[in-house]
Scaffold this motif. Structure first.
Motif, PDB file in Angstrom:
ATOM      1  N   ARG A  39      35.171 108.448  15.330  1.00 21.16           N
ATOM      2  CA  ARG A  39      34.095 107.626  15.911  1.00 21.16           C
ATOM      3  C   ARG A  39      33.049 108.528  16.562  1.00 21.16           C
ATOM      4  O   ARG A  39      33.342 109.643  17.004  1.00 21.16           O
ATOM      5  CB  ARG A  39      34.660 106.612  16.903  1.00 21.16           C
ATOM      6  N   PRO A  40      31.814 108.029  16.666  1.00 17.87           N
ATOM      7  CA  PRO A  40      30.745 108.821  17.279  1.00 17.87           C
ATOM      8  C   PRO A  40      31.022 109.075  18.760  1.00 17.87           C
ATOM      9  O   PRO A  40      31.646 108.257  19.438  1.00 17.87           O
ATOM     10  CB  PRO A  40      29.494 107.947  17.098  1.00 17.87           C
ATOM     11  N   PRO A  55      34.833 114.897  11.638  1.00 19.16           N
ATOM     12  CA  PRO A  55      34.286 114.205  10.472  1.00 19.16           C
ATOM     13  C   PRO A  55      35.393 113.535   9.656  1.00 19.16           C
ATOM     14  O   PRO A  55      36.518 114.049   9.595  1.00 19.16           O
ATOM     15  CB  PRO A  55      33.605 115.323   9.677  1.00 19.16           C
ATOM     16  N   ARG A  56      35.079 112.413   9.023  1.00 16.46           N
ATOM     17  CA  ARG A  56      36.093 111.640   8.304  1.00 16.46           C
ATOM     18  C   ARG A  56      36.754 112.464   7.202  1.00 16.46           C
ATOM     19  O   ARG A  56      37.974 112.387   7.017  1.00 16.46           O
ATOM     20  CB  ARG A  56      35.474 110.378   7.707  1.00 16.46           C
ATOM     21  N   PHE A  59      39.225 114.776   8.760  1.00 14.21           N
ATOM     22  CA  PHE A  59      40.352 114.000   9.271  1.00 14.21           C
ATOM     23  C   PHE A  59      41.327 113.672   8.144  1.00 14.21           C
ATOM     24  O   PHE A  59      42.548 113.821   8.294  1.00 14.21           O
ATOM     25  CB  PHE A  59      39.840 112.709   9.914  1.00 14.21           C
ATOM     26  N   MET A  60      40.804 113.254   6.997  1.00 12.92           N
ATOM     27  CA  MET A  60      41.662 112.888   5.871  1.00 12.92           C
ATOM     28  C   MET A  60      42.408 114.096   5.321  1.00 12.92           C
ATOM     29  O   MET A  60      43.555 113.974   4.870  1.00 12.92           O
ATOM     30  CB  MET A  60      40.828 112.223   4.774  1.00 12.92           C
ATOM     31  N   ARG A  61      41.794 115.275   5.376  1.00  9.71           N
ATOM     32  CA  ARG A  61      42.494 116.497   4.954  1.00  9.71           C
ATOM     33  C   ARG A  61      43.673 116.764   5.889  1.00  9.71           C
ATOM     34  O   ARG A  61      44.748 117.186   5.444  1.00  9.71           O
ATOM     35  CB  ARG A  61      41.533 117.691   4.948  1.00  9.71           C
ATOM     36  N   MET A  62      43.478 116.518   7.181  1.00  7.17           N
ATOM     37  CA  MET A  62      44.553 116.725   8.147  1.00  7.17           C
ATOM     38  C   MET A  62      45.696 115.738   7.914  1.00  7.17           C
ATOM     39  O   MET A  62      46.870 116.087   8.062  1.00  7.17           O
ATOM     40  CB  MET A  62      44.001 116.585   9.569  1.00  7.17           C
ATOM     41  N   TYR A  79      41.879 107.505  14.265  1.00  7.42           N
ATOM     42  CA  TYR A  79      42.391 108.221  15.436  1.00  7.42           C
ATOM     43  C   TYR A  79      43.708 108.892  15.057  1.00  7.42           C
ATOM     44  O   TYR A  79      44.508 108.313  14.329  1.00  7.42           O
ATOM     45  CB  TYR A  79      42.640 107.261  16.611  1.00  7.42           C
ATOM     46  N   GLY A  80      43.952 110.101  15.574  1.00  8.38           N
ATOM     47  CA  GLY A  80      45.201 110.791  15.261  1.00  8.38           C
ATOM     48  C   GLY A  80      45.628 111.740  16.362  1.00  8.38           C
ATOM     49  O   GLY A  80      44.797 112.267  17.103  1.00  8.38           O
ATOM     50  N   THR A  81      46.949 111.964  16.464  1.00  9.70           N
ATOM     51  CA  THR A  81      47.535 112.842  17.486  1.00  9.70           C
ATOM     52  C   THR A  81      48.155 114.068  16.825  1.00  9.70           C
ATOM     53  O   THR A  81      48.942 113.936  15.880  1.00  9.70           O
ATOM     54  CB  THR A  81      48.634 112.091  18.268  1.00  9.70           C
ATOM     55  N   SER A  82      47.821 115.243  17.327  1.00  7.03           N
ATOM     56  CA  SER A  82      48.338 116.491  16.776  1.00  7.03           C
ATOM     57  C   SER A  82      49.859 116.565  16.913  1.00  7.03           C
ATOM     58  O   SER A  82      50.390 116.558  18.029  1.00  7.03           O
ATOM     59  CB  SER A  82      47.701 117.687  17.490  1.00  7.03           C
ATOM     60  N   ARG A  83      50.551 116.651  15.799  1.00  7.27           N
ATOM     61  CA  ARG A  83      52.008 116.703  15.814  1.00  7.27           C
ATOM     62  C   ARG A  83      52.516 118.040  16.359  1.00  7.27           C
ATOM     63  O   ARG A  83      53.438 118.078  17.178  1.00  7.27           O
ATOM     64  CB  ARG A  83      52.545 116.491  14.391  1.00  7.27           C
TER      65      ARG A  83
END
Length: 204
Positions: A39-40, A55-56, A59-62, A79-83
């Motif tokens: 999100r911005p 950037p989306r 994010f998708m690569r991650m 939204y995502g949390t670093s494992r």
């Protein structure tokens, strides 16, 4: 892992962000994961402090690399949390708190069943609407959509270990502090953190 993972969730506008911030102010031993989001950035926010604004496509690569403990799409944003960061903290006897939605909490429980789940409730839908309007950042149609989504979010309350009603802020904060203290005194946590003491008491 000897650290405890606390997962705090709530419907939008319930006040969980303010409660978590206040909790961290009095418990400096709890680490907080800074989530990644597509999100911005909003006025007053800072990259790497409030979120890692990503950037989306990145994010998708991650996601494909398995870099997230949990990830979800909320209101059209990811939204995502670093494992790796969370697991490293827990392995070194540090507690961690995640402020995520119920979808993310569900993913976390699959990977870390010992995570302590806390769901924050508003005292009423009228109060929730008042708080959303008080932000002054969302249009009418956005507020109406968030209120509609809130009831769906709240329906997942039974998936959490603790429920805290945020009617009086100080009382809700005291409840959160009690939950943290209780979790730190469980058999699993205490035996991991005080193994040498237990061995000495048993074996002399």
């Amino acid at each position: 892992m000897s650290g405890t993972l606390f997962v705090v969730s709530a419907a939008s506008g319930t006040g969980k962000t303010s409660l978590v911030k206040a909790l961290l102010d009095v418990h400096d031993s709890i680490g907080v994961s800074v989530s990644h989001t597509t999100r911005p950035i909003r006025p007053g926010e800072e990259h790497g402090v409030n979120y890692h604004f990503t950037p989306r496509d990145e994010f998708m690569r991650m996601v494909e690399m398995g870099d997230f403990l949990e990830h979800a799409e909320v209101f059209g944003n990811l939204y995502g949390t670093s494992r790796s960061w969370v697991e490293a903290q827990l392995k070194t006897d540090h507690d961690v708190i995640l402020e995520i939605d119920w979808q993310g909490a569900k993913q976390v429980r699959r990977l870390i069943p010992d995570a302590v789940g806390v769901f924050i409730l508003p005292p009423s839908l009228d109060v929730l609407e008042h708080r959303l309007r008080g932000r002054g950042t969302d249009a009418e149609d956005v507020i109406a959509h968030r209120l509609q989504e809130a009831q769906g979010d709240i329906s997942h309350f039974a998936e959490f270990d603790y429920l805290v009603i945020n009617d009086d802020f100080n009382a809700a904060l005291a409840d959160l502090r009690s939950i943290v203290r209780s979790a730190r005194l469980t058999h699993r946590t205490q035996s991991a953190r005080h193994l040498d003491l237990l061995n000495a008491l048993i074996n002399g």
